[in-house]
Enzyme design. Structure first.
Site, PDB file in Angstrom:
ATOM      1  N   HIS A   1       0.758  -1.316   0.459  1.00 42.48           N
ATOM      2  CA  HIS A   1      -0.013  -0.423  -0.324  1.00 42.48           C
ATOM      3  C   HIS A   1       0.574   0.571  -0.347  1.00 42.48           C
ATOM      4  O   HIS A   1       1.932   1.268   0.957  1.00 42.48           O
ATOM      5  CB  HIS A   1      -0.733  -0.329   1.103  1.00 42.48           C
ATOM      6  CG  HIS A   1      -2.445  -0.798   1.379  1.00 42.48           C
ATOM      7  ND1 HIS A   1      -2.084  -1.562   1.777  1.00 42.48           N
ATOM      8  CD2 HIS A   1      -3.616  -0.371   0.891  1.00 42.48           C
ATOM      9  CE1 HIS A   1      -3.975  -1.835   1.792  1.00 42.48           C
ATOM     10  NE2 HIS A   1      -4.440  -1.631   1.138  1.00 42.48           N
TER      11      HIS A   1
ATOM     12  N   ASN B   1       8.405  -3.560   3.486  1.00 38.63           N
ATOM     13  CA  ASN B   1       6.873  -2.806   3.734  1.00 38.63           C
ATOM     14  C   ASN B   1       5.975  -3.689   4.986  1.00 38.63           C
ATOM     15  O   ASN B   1       5.409  -3.212   5.584  1.00 38.63           O
ATOM     16  CB  ASN B   1       5.891  -4.340   2.906  1.00 38.63           C
ATOM     17  CG  ASN B   1       4.394  -3.799   2.758  1.00 38.63           C
ATOM     18  OD1 ASN B   1       4.112  -3.346   3.036  1.00 38.63           O
ATOM     19  ND2 ASN B   1       4.101  -5.667   2.546  1.00 38.63           N
TER      20      ASN B   1
ATOM     21  N   ASP C   1      14.813  17.432   1.018  1.00 38.53           N
ATOM     22  CA  ASP C   1      16.069  18.154   0.450  1.00 38.53           C
ATOM     23  C   ASP C   1      16.442  16.621  -0.860  1.00 38.53           C
ATOM     24  O   ASP C   1      16.421  16.460  -1.938  1.00 38.53           O
ATOM     25  CB  ASP C   1      16.835  18.347   0.314  1.00 38.53           C
ATOM     26  CG  ASP C   1      16.398  20.178   0.423  1.00 38.53           C
ATOM     27  OD1 ASP C   1      15.960  20.375  -0.293  1.00 38.53           O
ATOM     28  OD2 ASP C   1      17.333  20.509   0.975  1.00 38.53           O
TER      29      ASP C   1
ATOM     30  N   GLU D   1      13.665  14.557  -3.269  1.00 42.49           N
ATOM     31  CA  GLU D   1      13.911  15.671  -4.204  1.00 42.49           C
ATOM     32  C   GLU D   1      14.979  15.562  -5.036  1.00 42.49           C
ATOM     33  O   GLU D   1      14.454  15.241  -6.461  1.00 42.49           O
ATOM     34  CB  GLU D   1      13.418  17.253  -3.796  1.00 42.49           C
ATOM     35  CG  GLU D   1      12.378  17.703  -2.534  1.00 42.49           C
ATOM     36  CD  GLU D   1      11.943  19.381  -2.961  1.00 42.49           C
ATOM     37  OE1 GLU D   1      13.246  19.948  -3.214  1.00 42.49           O
ATOM     38  OE2 GLU D   1      11.034  20.162  -2.721  1.00 42.49           O
TER      39      GLU D   1
ATOM     40  N   ASP E   1       9.478  18.440  -7.198  1.00 44.52           N
ATOM     41  CA  ASP E   1       9.150  19.425  -6.126  1.00 44.52           C
ATOM     42  C   ASP E   1       8.216  19.433  -5.002  1.00 44.52           C
ATOM     43  O   ASP E   1       6.779  19.949  -5.498  1.00 44.52           O
ATOM     44  CB  ASP E   1       9.351  20.632  -7.229  1.00 44.52           C
ATOM     45  CG  ASP E   1       9.902  21.954  -5.938  1.00 44.52           C
ATOM     46  OD1 ASP E   1      10.262  21.983  -4.196  1.00 44.52           O
ATOM     47  OD2 ASP E   1       9.769  23.220  -6.372  1.00 44.52           O
ATOM     48  N   PHE E   2       8.306  19.102  -3.432  1.00 47.80           N
ATOM     49  CA  PHE E   2       7.724  18.856  -2.591  1.00 47.80           C
ATOM     50  C   PHE E   2       7.800  20.542  -2.131  1.00 47.80           C
ATOM     51  O   PHE E   2       8.062  21.106  -1.907  1.00 47.80           O
ATOM     52  CB  PHE E   2       8.010  17.956  -1.101  1.00 47.80           C
ATOM     53  CG  PHE E   2       7.505  16.849  -2.295  1.00 47.80           C
ATOM     54  CD1 PHE E   2       6.528  16.267  -2.439  1.00 47.80           C
ATOM     55  CD2 PHE E   2       8.897  15.886  -2.331  1.00 47.80           C
ATOM     56  CE1 PHE E   2       6.427  14.482  -2.854  1.00 47.80           C
ATOM     57  CE2 PHE E   2       9.286  14.714  -2.971  1.00 47.80           C
ATOM     58  CZ  PHE E   2       7.946  14.442  -3.090  1.00 47.80           C
TER      59      PHE E   2
ATOM     60  N   GLN F   1      10.393  27.293   2.896  1.00 45.68           N
ATOM     61  CA  GLN F   1      10.312  25.975   1.942  1.00 45.68           C
ATOM     62  C   GLN F   1      11.902  25.657   2.029  1.00 45.68           C
ATOM     63  O   GLN F   1      12.253  24.776   2.617  1.00 45.68           O
ATOM     64  CB  GLN F   1      10.073  26.056   0.963  1.00 45.68           C
ATOM     65  CG  GLN F   1       9.611  24.679  -0.266  1.00 45.68           C
ATOM     66  CD  GLN F   1       9.524  24.890  -1.527  1.00 45.68           C
ATOM     67  OE1 GLN F   1       9.722  24.024  -2.182  1.00 45.68           O
ATOM     68  NE2 GLN F   1       8.694  26.159  -1.780  1.00 45.68           N
TER      69      GLN F   1
ATOM     70  N   GLU G   1      13.591  21.525   4.050  1.00 46.84           N
ATOM     71  CA  GLU G   1      13.701  20.781   3.559  1.00 46.84           C
ATOM     72  C   GLU G   1      14.731  20.524   3.105  1.00 46.84           C
ATOM     73  O   GLU G   1      15.123  19.801   2.694  1.00 46.84           O
ATOM     74  CB  GLU G   1      12.744  21.020   1.806  1.00 46.84           C
ATOM     75  CG  GLU G   1      11.737  21.353   1.385  1.00 46.84           C
ATOM     76  CD  GLU G   1      11.686  22.088  -0.424  1.00 46.84           C
ATOM     77  OE1 GLU G   1      12.349  21.903  -0.913  1.00 46.84           O
ATOM     78  OE2 GLU G   1      10.475  21.827  -0.300  1.00 46.84           O
TER      79      GLU G   1
HETATM   80 MN    MN Z   1       1.967  -1.845   3.701  1.00 45.66          MN
HETATM   81 MN    MN Z   2      10.662  21.926  -2.558  1.00 43.81          MN
END
Ligand code: MN
Ligand code: MN
Length: 247
Positions: free
Chosen positions: A94, A125, A218, A221, A227-228, A237, A241
């Site tokens: 998931h 997982n 970072d 990214e 780019d979050f 930001q 980051e």
């Molecule tokens: Mn899982």
């Molecule tokens: Mn960012």
């Protein structure tokens, strides 16, 4: 069925500029009430899955285990089957966890759509990945809201007769805020944001603590090219980051 505005997991930005345009087949935006996906048709996995988590999403609904193809994919696209992972050696991993959507049967059931899965090594997982999911729920149960992104990166082969790409790692990024409103505008340089990058191939000890895989935003990214948190003003930001999380 777009998410309610106060539940939109993309208020901090759309990390790959995914669009709901069927020509954009490897960065195809699929918003659902429970989570939002950027889907990759050629990999038959998400690029990323985004969701918001607070304690209101957490209840007592048992796992529905109703793994099934996502029939909302555009016509003609391969729909991954619940059986496509059988005998592959990989778990159905998931991205938005079943355990984060336990406040109703429909919300839990939505996490079993096969567009929400990537092939995951069981030691990933069921090891640090799951331990980190539990940690995020503990933060939510302590009065926080989290915006979470995760997904696969790299390509170490395929399963399901070549349909589904197996990633080399799986990554996650979270931003943590105390419960409140106007979330984007109350981020400060003290706001907690960090990620994990977990190997998806041996050797990986299932008992490795998630903190051993903790990284900066970072780093994720750099790994993914995404780019979050683009909705956060650039100075703040950049600060959150590159900050190392120590909690
Ligand atoms: Mn899982
Ligand atoms: Mn960012």
């Amino acid at each position: 069925n777009a998410p309610l505005p106060n539940e939109d997991p993309l208020i901090f930005g759309n990390p790959s500029n995914a669009t709901p345009d069927i020509a954009n087949e490897n960065n195809y935006l699929m918003p659902k009430p429970q989570y939002t996906i950027s889907y990759n048709r050629s990999k038959a996995t998400p690029n990323w899955v985004a969701w918001r988590l607070d304690s209101t999403w957490i209840g007592s609904t048992p796992r529905q285990d109703d793994y099934r193809p996502d029939t909302s994919l555009p016509a003609g696209w391969y729909q991954v089957l619940d059986t496509d992972y059988s005998g592959s050696g990989y778990d159905r991993g998931h991205m938005c966890p079943s355990g984060d959507r336990t406040n109703s049967i429909p919300n839990n059931s939505a996490t079993f759509l096969m567009t929400n899965f990537v092939p995951q090594l069981s030691a990933n997982n069921q090891g640090p990945w799951e331990e980190f999911e539990t940690y995020c729920r503990s933060l939510a149960n302590q009065g926080n809201e989290l915006y979470i992104f995760d997904g696969p990166s790299g390509n170490i082969g395929t399963i399901a007769q070549g349909h589904v790409v197996v990633p080399a790692v799986t990554w996650k990024v979270v931003i943590v805020l105390p419960n409140g409103s106007d979330d984007v505008h109350r981020v400060t340089r003290a706001t907690r944001a960090f990620g994990i990058i977990v190997p998806n191939q041996p050797p990986l000890d299932i008992n490795t603590p998630w903190r051993n895989f903790r990284v900066t935003v970072d780093a994720v990214e750099y790994l993914t090219g995404y780019d979050f948190f683009t909705a956060i003003p650039k100075n703040t930001q950049e600060l959150i980051e590159r900050k190392r999380d120590r909690e």
